[in-house]
Design a protein around this motif. Sequence first.
Motif, PDB file in Angstrom:
ATOM      1  N   TYR A 147       0.820  -1.210   0.000  1.00 21.86           N
ATOM      2  CA  TYR A 147       0.000   0.000   0.000  1.00 21.86           C
ATOM      3  C   TYR A 147       0.855   1.261   0.000  1.00 21.86           C
ATOM      4  O   TYR A 147       0.548   2.225  -0.708  1.00 21.86           O
ATOM      5  N   LYS A 148       1.912   1.262   0.789  1.00 24.75           N
ATOM      6  CA  LYS A 148       2.759   2.450   0.847  1.00 24.75           C
ATOM      7  C   LYS A 148       3.389   2.761  -0.508  1.00 24.75           C
ATOM      8  O   LYS A 148       3.541   3.924  -0.895  1.00 24.75           O
ATOM      9  N   LEU A 149       3.755   1.714  -1.238  1.00 27.53           N
ATOM     10  CA  LEU A 149       4.436   1.911  -2.516  1.00 27.53           C
ATOM     11  C   LEU A 149       3.478   2.167  -3.670  1.00 27.53           C
ATOM     12  O   LEU A 149       3.818   2.893  -4.613  1.00 27.53           O
ATOM     13  N   ASN A 150       2.291   1.567  -3.623  1.00 24.29           N
ATOM     14  CA  ASN A 150       1.435   1.549  -4.807  1.00 24.29           C
ATOM     15  C   ASN A 150       0.120   2.302  -4.673  1.00 24.29           C
ATOM     16  O   ASN A 150      -0.586   2.467  -5.670  1.00 24.29           O
ATOM     17  N   PHE A 151      -0.234   2.738  -3.460  1.00 22.07           N
ATOM     18  CA  PHE A 151      -1.452   3.530  -3.314  1.00 22.07           C
ATOM     19  C   PHE A 151      -1.086   5.003  -3.485  1.00 22.07           C
ATOM     20  O   PHE A 151      -0.936   5.762  -2.523  1.00 22.07           O
ATOM     21  N   THR A 152      -0.896   5.410  -4.723  1.00 21.80           N
ATOM     22  CA  THR A 152      -0.467   6.776  -5.050  1.00 21.80           C
ATOM     23  C   THR A 152      -1.266   7.293  -6.236  1.00 21.80           C
ATOM     24  O   THR A 152      -1.876   6.519  -6.987  1.00 21.80           O
TER      25      THR A 152
ATOM     26  N   GLU B  80      -4.607   3.940 -11.671  1.00 21.22           N
ATOM     27  CA  GLU B  80      -5.344   2.944 -12.449  1.00 21.22           C
ATOM     28  C   GLU B  80      -5.082   1.516 -11.980  1.00 21.22           C
ATOM     29  O   GLU B  80      -5.847   0.611 -12.303  1.00 21.22           O
ATOM     30  N   SER B  81      -3.997   1.299 -11.253  1.00 19.13           N
ATOM     31  CA  SER B  81      -3.679  -0.055 -10.785  1.00 19.13           C
ATOM     32  C   SER B  81      -4.182  -0.308  -9.363  1.00 19.13           C
ATOM     33  O   SER B  81      -3.919  -1.370  -8.797  1.00 19.13           O
ATOM     34  N   ILE B  82      -4.916   0.646  -8.773  1.00 28.12           N
ATOM     35  CA  ILE B  82      -5.410   0.471  -7.403  1.00 28.12           C
ATOM     36  C   ILE B  82      -6.378  -0.716  -7.281  1.00 28.12           C
ATOM     37  O   ILE B  82      -6.317  -1.459  -6.284  1.00 28.12           O
ATOM     38  N   PRO B  83      -7.278  -0.967  -8.243  1.00 28.64           N
ATOM     39  CA  PRO B  83      -8.116  -2.176  -8.127  1.00 28.64           C
ATOM     40  C   PRO B  83      -7.295  -3.455  -8.023  1.00 28.64           C
ATOM     41  O   PRO B  83      -7.640  -4.368  -7.255  1.00 28.64           O
ATOM     42  N   GLU B  84      -6.197  -3.545  -8.789  1.00 24.77           N
ATOM     43  CA  GLU B  84      -5.327  -4.720  -8.686  1.00 24.77           C
ATOM     44  C   GLU B  84      -4.661  -4.790  -7.311  1.00 24.77           C
ATOM     45  O   GLU B  84      -4.466  -5.877  -6.756  1.00 24.77           O
ATOM     46  N   LEU B  85      -4.320  -3.633  -6.753  1.00 25.90           N
ATOM     47  CA  LEU B  85      -3.749  -3.590  -5.407  1.00 25.90           C
ATOM     48  C   LEU B  85      -4.742  -4.152  -4.397  1.00 25.90           C
ATOM     49  O   LEU B  85      -4.384  -4.991  -3.546  1.00 25.90           O
ATOM     50  N   HIS B  86      -6.003  -3.720  -4.462  1.00 28.22           N
ATOM     51  CA  HIS B  86      -7.028  -4.228  -3.548  1.00 28.22           C
ATOM     52  C   HIS B  86      -7.211  -5.740  -3.712  1.00 28.22           C
ATOM     53  O   HIS B  86      -7.404  -6.461  -2.727  1.00 28.22           O
TER      54      HIS B  86
ATOM     55  N   LEU C 104     -15.390  -2.002   3.070  1.00 28.92           N
ATOM     56  CA  LEU C 104     -14.078  -2.344   2.543  1.00 28.92           C
ATOM     57  C   LEU C 104     -14.118  -2.339   1.015  1.00 28.92           C
ATOM     58  O   LEU C 104     -15.191  -2.376   0.408  1.00 28.92           O
ATOM     59  N   PRO C 105     -12.948  -2.299   0.364  1.00 25.33           N
ATOM     60  CA  PRO C 105     -12.930  -2.341  -1.109  1.00 25.33           C
ATOM     61  C   PRO C 105     -13.619  -3.594  -1.650  1.00 25.33           C
ATOM     62  O   PRO C 105     -13.698  -4.630  -0.980  1.00 25.33           O
ATOM     63  N   LYS C 106     -14.070  -3.500  -2.883  1.00 22.78           N
ATOM     64  CA  LYS C 106     -14.873  -4.553  -3.512  1.00 22.78           C
ATOM     65  C   LYS C 106     -14.231  -5.943  -3.443  1.00 22.78           C
ATOM     66  O   LYS C 106     -14.908  -6.917  -3.076  1.00 22.78           O
ATOM     67  N   PRO C 107     -12.939  -6.127  -3.775  1.00 20.72           N
ATOM     68  CA  PRO C 107     -12.359  -7.473  -3.702  1.00 20.72           C
ATOM     69  C   PRO C 107     -12.418  -8.068  -2.290  1.00 20.72           C
ATOM     70  O   PRO C 107     -12.573  -9.277  -2.136  1.00 20.72           O
ATOM     71  N   MET C 108     -12.292  -7.218  -1.249  1.00 19.27           N
ATOM     72  CA  MET C 108     -12.362  -7.721   0.124  1.00 19.27           C
ATOM     73  C   MET C 108     -13.782  -8.141   0.479  1.00 19.27           C
ATOM     74  O   MET C 108     -13.990  -9.103   1.212  1.00 19.27           O
ATOM     75  N   GLN C 109     -14.775  -7.419  -0.039  1.00 21.37           N
ATOM     76  CA  GLN C 109     -16.163  -7.825   0.171  1.00 21.37           C
ATOM     77  C   GLN C 109     -16.380  -9.244  -0.364  1.00 21.37           C
ATOM     78  O   GLN C 109     -16.995 -10.091   0.296  1.00 21.37           O
ATOM     79  N   GLU C 110     -15.864  -9.492  -1.564  1.00 21.30           N
ATOM     80  CA  GLU C 110     -16.054 -10.803  -2.183  1.00 21.30           C
ATOM     81  C   GLU C 110     -15.363 -11.905  -1.388  1.00 21.30           C
ATOM     82  O   GLU C 110     -15.917 -12.994  -1.184  1.00 21.30           O
ATOM     83  N   LYS C 111     -14.145 -11.624  -0.918  1.00 19.84           N
ATOM     84  CA  LYS C 111     -13.383 -12.640  -0.196  1.00 19.84           C
ATOM     85  C   LYS C 111     -13.974 -12.918   1.183  1.00 19.84           C
ATOM     86  O   LYS C 111     -14.100 -14.069   1.603  1.00 19.84           O
TER      87      LYS C 111
ATOM     88  N   SER D  33     -10.837   6.598  -3.789  1.00 13.39           N
ATOM     89  CA  SER D  33     -10.466   5.922  -2.543  1.00 13.39           C
ATOM     90  C   SER D  33     -10.212   6.926  -1.427  1.00 13.39           C
ATOM     91  O   SER D  33     -10.614   6.712  -0.274  1.00 13.39           O
ATOM     92  N   VAL D  34      -9.542   8.029  -1.741  1.00 15.44           N
ATOM     93  CA  VAL D  34      -9.288   9.068  -0.747  1.00 15.44           C
ATOM     94  C   VAL D  34     -10.604   9.676  -0.272  1.00 15.44           C
ATOM     95  O   VAL D  34     -10.795   9.917   0.929  1.00 15.44           O
ATOM     96  N   ARG D  35     -11.521   9.896  -1.192  1.00 13.29           N
ATOM     97  CA  ARG D  35     -12.825  10.446  -0.819  1.00 13.29           C
ATOM     98  C   ARG D  35     -13.587   9.475   0.082  1.00 13.29           C
ATOM     99  O   ARG D  35     -14.248   9.884   1.041  1.00 13.29           O
TER     100      ARG D  35
END
Length: 613
Positions: free
Chosen positions: A73-78, A83-89, A121-128, A478-480
């Motif tokens: 998250y520290k490296l990629n939530f920027t 555009e790659s944040i969904p893949e991060l989640h 939580l983000p959508k992928p976490m809801q599914e899991k 995500s920030v909002r």
Amino acid sequence: MFRNATLLSKASSRRTFTSQDSPPTRWRKYLRRAGFVALGVGSFYAVDRAFNASAITRNIRTLYTCAIITIDYKLNFTQEKSESIPELHTRVADRMYNLFTSNGGLYIKIGQAIGANAALLPKPMQEKFAKLFDDAPQIPYSEVLRVFKAEFGRPPCGDDGVFEVFEEKAIASASIAQVHRAKLRRLPGDTEDKWVAVKIQKPDVAKQMFWDLGAYRLVMYMFEKWAFDLPVYFVVDFVSDHLRRELDFILESENAKQTARFVASEPRLAKKVHIPKVYDEYTTKRVMTAEWISGVRLSDRNGMKRLMGENDTTLTAQATVSPSVGLTEIVGPTFSFPAKPLKGGFSSVMQIMVELFSAQMFSWGWVHCDGHLGNFICRPNPNDPTLPQLVMLDHGLYVRVDEDFRRDWSLLWKGLLIGDFTSVEQITRKWGMGLPDMFASVALARPVRLTRKDRRAEVEKVTRELEEYMNMSQYEQSVRMKAKLKQFLIDTDRMPKALIFLFRNMRIVQGNNQYFGAPVNRVKIIGLWASRSLTRLTRLTIGQRLREYANDMIFRGVLVSLDVAFWWTRFKQRVFAFFGTRSLSFEEELEKAMRGLMRNNVGINVESSMFNG
């Protein structure tokens, strides 16, 4: 001279041999060190597994996973990698799910606690998190034997056994315990066999608890301070305390007896709900024995259709996914279906369930927090075999709420249903929570727009925010969302922690009703119980009580419009079913609108699986 030449020749030969031999020597040294390290790690793993139930190994896995998540998250939530944040989640969701399922045991309970309101939580976490069912492999009978000898000083059966018959194969197995069927020894005067369900705690769970809860505390701290920057740590003490209580079966037996007393005291439920009798003489901290009940699990779709004489025409599409069953597959082996289906259909079953949970929240202040369909059995009512009776199981997790909270909770529900912004705002502010509209929607599991004086300005504001949201990048959305959630949880110290489990109950009851095609108006039933409970508060004067009775009558009139919407939806379902198609149920329509509201106002994409209980 010849002697000196010989010595120089030997020295030269020795130097040449040493020079040529050093690489193999170094490799042997490295291999020897690697062997010692491997031996040490292997010994540590073996000792931890044999004497500590792999608790330390499990928590090393936990810390490693959480460190990777935090770094990711520290490296990629920027903003640059928006555009790659969904893949991060998705990566994070997979890692968390794999961690919980690999560690098992109490981690399943912890995962369920974190996912209690996974809609935030983000959508992928809801599914899991929706897939974290309370199920696990059986422990071998040798370990069951060890637990019995430790608790009772004798084996489960045999000449000196606790029971006359004890079936070695478990009927069901969950994360912290498994259930076996047994038969009590006959006592003088007994005229029939007494079969019981014996719940046995898995030996490793108690060893792992200290480490698991410590890891849970650390993980929540890391997620709040380092990774997600969201207020999540405030729930740790409350959740940990209730997870510890689930491991004490004496407490669970007391919970069951307390619930039985409450049920017996409520005329509307006394004959419609049954709590299995607990046998104290065969119950310890790690073993609980209760009467065996034969019937049909509510999560058994085909069995319930046969028992109640229903068909598929009004059932929801989501009903093909069975809810979590946990320990409650103990029913069925000895059950005989009646010659005729029971009266009332699914609506009679769900009416009992919704009223039961409403009584717990508003009247008793004693709330069963794991009410999924697998924890209910339906059987012919012993008082009238033509009607259904619900049997509620698994009494390990309860929360108690006092009368002041029940009063606020009841007033809140009335305010939610009539759209009274002022009363809802007063109570939510008292509880350290903002965004009354969002709170109302989360509590009711339906979209709510509370009435304000500046209604037009509010609509314009929401429309403007929606347009801005749709034009945002993934990072900005995500920030909002995080900013909105911080506005929602203003002061977590004042927030009643019981709300965590009450909200979870709302999701479960909604999902249960939806599973059967939404045959009852859940929202109306809960609202009526909330209003009625205000007339029964103990500290009211005669004048105040009369005023509450008058308010209750007025409130019933207000709910007529809600009932009209419900029956219109049911009518459409029947008409569409006649022509071979299906229409959305009342719960599905509420869910669809709710998902739109959460997406538009908060920036949260809620999966439909979050409403399946």
